[in-house]
Design a protein around this motif. Sequence first.
Motif, PDB file in Angstrom:
ATOM      1  N   GLU A  83       0.821  -1.212   0.000  1.00  0.00           N
ATOM      2  CA  GLU A  83       0.000   0.000   0.000  1.00  0.00           C
ATOM      3  C   GLU A  83       0.863   1.274   0.000  1.00  0.00           C
ATOM      4  O   GLU A  83       1.665   1.496   0.913  1.00  0.00           O
ATOM      5  N   GLY A  84       0.691   2.072  -1.023  1.00  0.00           N
ATOM      6  CA  GLY A  84       1.345   3.384  -1.035  1.00  0.00           C
ATOM      7  C   GLY A  84       2.827   3.379  -1.348  1.00  0.00           C
ATOM      8  O   GLY A  84       3.471   4.418  -1.332  1.00  0.00           O
ATOM      9  N   LYS A  85       3.390   2.204  -1.619  1.00  0.00           N
ATOM     10  CA  LYS A  85       4.828   2.162  -1.894  1.00  0.00           C
ATOM     11  C   LYS A  85       5.115   2.062  -3.386  1.00  0.00           C
ATOM     12  O   LYS A  85       4.306   1.547  -4.146  1.00  0.00           O
ATOM     13  N   ASN A  86       6.281   2.537  -3.763  1.00  0.00           N
ATOM     14  CA  ASN A  86       6.731   2.366  -5.134  1.00  0.00           C
ATOM     15  C   ASN A  86       7.564   1.096  -5.261  1.00  0.00           C
ATOM     16  O   ASN A  86       8.115   0.605  -4.280  1.00  0.00           O
ATOM     17  N   GLY A  97      15.622   1.414  -0.130  1.00  0.00           N
ATOM     18  CA  GLY A  97      14.448   0.555  -0.142  1.00  0.00           C
ATOM     19  C   GLY A  97      14.742  -0.823   0.424  1.00  0.00           C
ATOM     20  O   GLY A  97      15.860  -1.105   0.877  1.00  0.00           O
ATOM     21  N   LYS A  98      13.711  -1.660   0.394  1.00  0.00           N
ATOM     22  CA  LYS A  98      13.847  -3.022   0.915  1.00  0.00           C
ATOM     23  C   LYS A  98      13.527  -4.018  -0.197  1.00  0.00           C
ATOM     24  O   LYS A  98      12.452  -3.966  -0.797  1.00  0.00           O
ATOM     25  N   SER A 133       7.558   6.634  -1.499  1.00  0.00           N
ATOM     26  CA  SER A 133       8.157   7.540  -2.480  1.00  0.00           C
ATOM     27  C   SER A 133       8.982   8.638  -1.815  1.00  0.00           C
ATOM     28  O   SER A 133      10.021   9.045  -2.333  1.00  0.00           O
ATOM     29  N   GLU A 134       8.565   9.109  -0.646  1.00  0.00           N
ATOM     30  CA  GLU A 134       9.310  10.197  -0.003  1.00  0.00           C
ATOM     31  C   GLU A 134      10.616   9.713   0.623  1.00  0.00           C
ATOM     32  O   GLU A 134      11.475  10.501   1.012  1.00  0.00           O
ATOM     33  N   GLN A 135      10.770   8.397   0.699  1.00  0.00           N
ATOM     34  CA  GLN A 135      11.932   7.811   1.367  1.00  0.00           C
ATOM     35  C   GLN A 135      13.031   7.429   0.358  1.00  0.00           C
ATOM     36  O   GLN A 135      14.186   7.222   0.729  1.00  0.00           O
ATOM     37  N   ILE A 165      16.602  10.645   5.915  1.00  0.00           N
ATOM     38  CA  ILE A 165      16.520  10.287   4.499  1.00  0.00           C
ATOM     39  C   ILE A 165      17.729  10.879   3.780  1.00  0.00           C
ATOM     40  O   ILE A 165      17.887  12.101   3.738  1.00  0.00           O
ATOM     41  N   PRO A 166      18.600  10.024   3.248  1.00  0.00           N
ATOM     42  CA  PRO A 166      19.757  10.548   2.517  1.00  0.00           C
ATOM     43  C   PRO A 166      19.277  11.440   1.361  1.00  0.00           C
ATOM     44  O   PRO A 166      18.274  11.129   0.711  1.00  0.00           O
ATOM     45  N   THR A 167      19.969  12.525   1.111  1.00  0.00           N
ATOM     46  CA  THR A 167      19.591  13.374  -0.019  1.00  0.00           C
ATOM     47  C   THR A 167      20.016  12.729  -1.340  1.00  0.00           C
ATOM     48  O   THR A 167      19.433  12.991  -2.388  1.00  0.00           O
TER      49      THR A 167
END
Lengths: 345, 345
Positions: free
Chosen positions: A48-51, A92-93, A154-156, A231-233
């Motif tokens: 849910e909600g993940k890319n 990501g995982k 997505s924001e991560q 969150i790394p840039t």
Amino acid sequence: MFENAEKTELSSLGEFGFIELIRGAFPLKLEQNIVGIGDDAAVIKPEEGKNILISTDTFVENVHFDIMYTPLKHLGYKTVVASVSDICAMNGKAHSVLISVSFSSKYTLEALEELFEGVRLACDKYSVDLVGGDTTTISKGLVVSVTVVGSANSEQIAKRSGANSGDLLCVTGDIGGAYMGLQLLEREKRVFLEHPEMQPDLQNHDYIVGRQLKPEARIDVVKWLNDSNIIPTSMIDISDGLASETLHLSKESDVAFAVHEEKLPVDQDTYNMAVEFGIDPTTAAMNGGEDFELLFTVDQKHYEELRNHPDITIIGYAREKSMKNQMISKQGNMYDLVAQGWKHF
Amino acid sequence: MFENAEKTELSSLGEFGFIELIRGAFPLKLEQNIVGIGDDAAVIKPEEGKNILISTDTFVENVHFDIMYTPLKHLGYKTVVASVSDICAMNGKAHSVLISVSFSSKYTLEALEELFEGVRLACDKYSVDLVGGDTTTISKGLVVSVTVVGSANSEQIAKRSGANSGDLLCVTGDIGGAYMGLQLLEREKRVFLEHPEMQPDLQNHDYIVGRQLKPEARIDVVKWLNDSNIIPTSMIDISDGLASETLHLSKESDVAFAVHEEKLPVDQDTYNMAVEFGIDPTTAAMNGGEDFELLFTVDQKHYEELRNHPDITIIGYAREKSMKNQMISKQGNMYDLVAQGWKHF
């Protein structure tokens, strides 16, 4: 893992028999993976909600690995680790892999079972399912292509672009070890080829040999970043060497980097072996590949958290693009970072 | 597609230069594909409520294709088509591909550009984006691995399992053509090798040669099925031959099939070439691979809709597993369907 333990020609089993063997050895474990091996495509249910994150890597005999000193179990393990590392590099995982294997007739069923045993160990270690792949013959050698699928909010997601001037440049673990392990293995191979009666001298070098033959992906650091709401840039994993990866971040983020030589995390075994080979340990650290550590940038506000993490080193910072990508030596001299070309071209 | 048009050693460009070239030639077009070539992984945004479909296929020189009669542009096109076809076979829609290419030094930059030009044509035709891949050298030959990503609503996905006794067995288009095209190309290659002054005689055989060198995936039929609210109870694409694929559906669905020889859709050109080669046209239709047509089962209630579709043929039906998988010949005799082994083992 597999029941059969003799020298078996793959032709006796056939393609479908082999696929059934692999399918039986890799039951799906994760809820994301709905359909695995045995259909026209794997079916994955996105969270849910993940890319979805997806990457593919190919490993070719005598280009990326040498069967003389690479046990097939290690090879299978490493191909999955290198792929999982790509998902880590996006913050990501990973949850699924697909593996295509092209093999010549010199590879028996038992050899492929050993390869897939390594794949299974890595799948267990990193909690990913083998959900598909392909098997085919080839006239010569062994080619392994791994596709990895993972996910992230997505924001991560940390891309290569996104670093800002002033951001801290950080690296996980230590670097240059896999490269020195490779140098050692190559040397012992040459000795063995010239003097087959001599035993390879790998004693006391477990660390760097392990870095080359059995690397790990930094899922621990990705988890820590997430748990710490950092969150790394920008982020990349080190497969081609620190200098090369730094230049990638520079290009995609439109900034330049200053890297401090004295900050580079180099293990004592890596350092000693470099000295023994007459290689500058800094060169091994900057240009050695396959450490699968993470290189990333973060906002300065996270300085204290990062400084106190035992497995993360702040090695430099991002600055205006108009400045150069440079290493500042222990003596305070500046050296331009140079891209490592494609060595196998 | 690419600006450079000379004979260029790839080493002059380097890995990163080549990746930049490909990246520039394949801008992302679909909204699902958020990040493409140039990062550690591609980022795909799943469509609301849909599952992800993913498959990988490897194509090896002299196993899956012969450079003597396979233009690289066709090869690039076909590798994407074969992959898209796997997503069709799940009743889904492809939206992304990743391509790994391993090539020996005989392949110039221009050769790879031609390969990727074929990839681009297929990407345009099938509305998929190239979102990633890998490039590496290899000592000999050419290996292309394609990973395809697509999506479908979970209730719409057609697996190989799911066929019920009494379901209709259907095939799209016509079959055996790609196989007879291959036989013709192989014959003309042998003639050419023995008599280099002779021109290959491919005249009037555009259809079967095209079936072999430039196949298409049945996105049209998948769209029609969806528009008609017909969900196949099972589906597979024909890459190894109708007999082999029928046995896959049988095994996974736990039913047996009866196939009527007289119903098999065989093109006139395929038929004539089979006769010329002394091959039973039915054998070509049952065992010839690479047509990339769809083989599927549907509930009998859809009989009228299917019967009236110009590109779908009802060739048989599913029955209890205790009965055998059989072909009923034009004379009314029964023949057991036999699995095609792995020819290249």
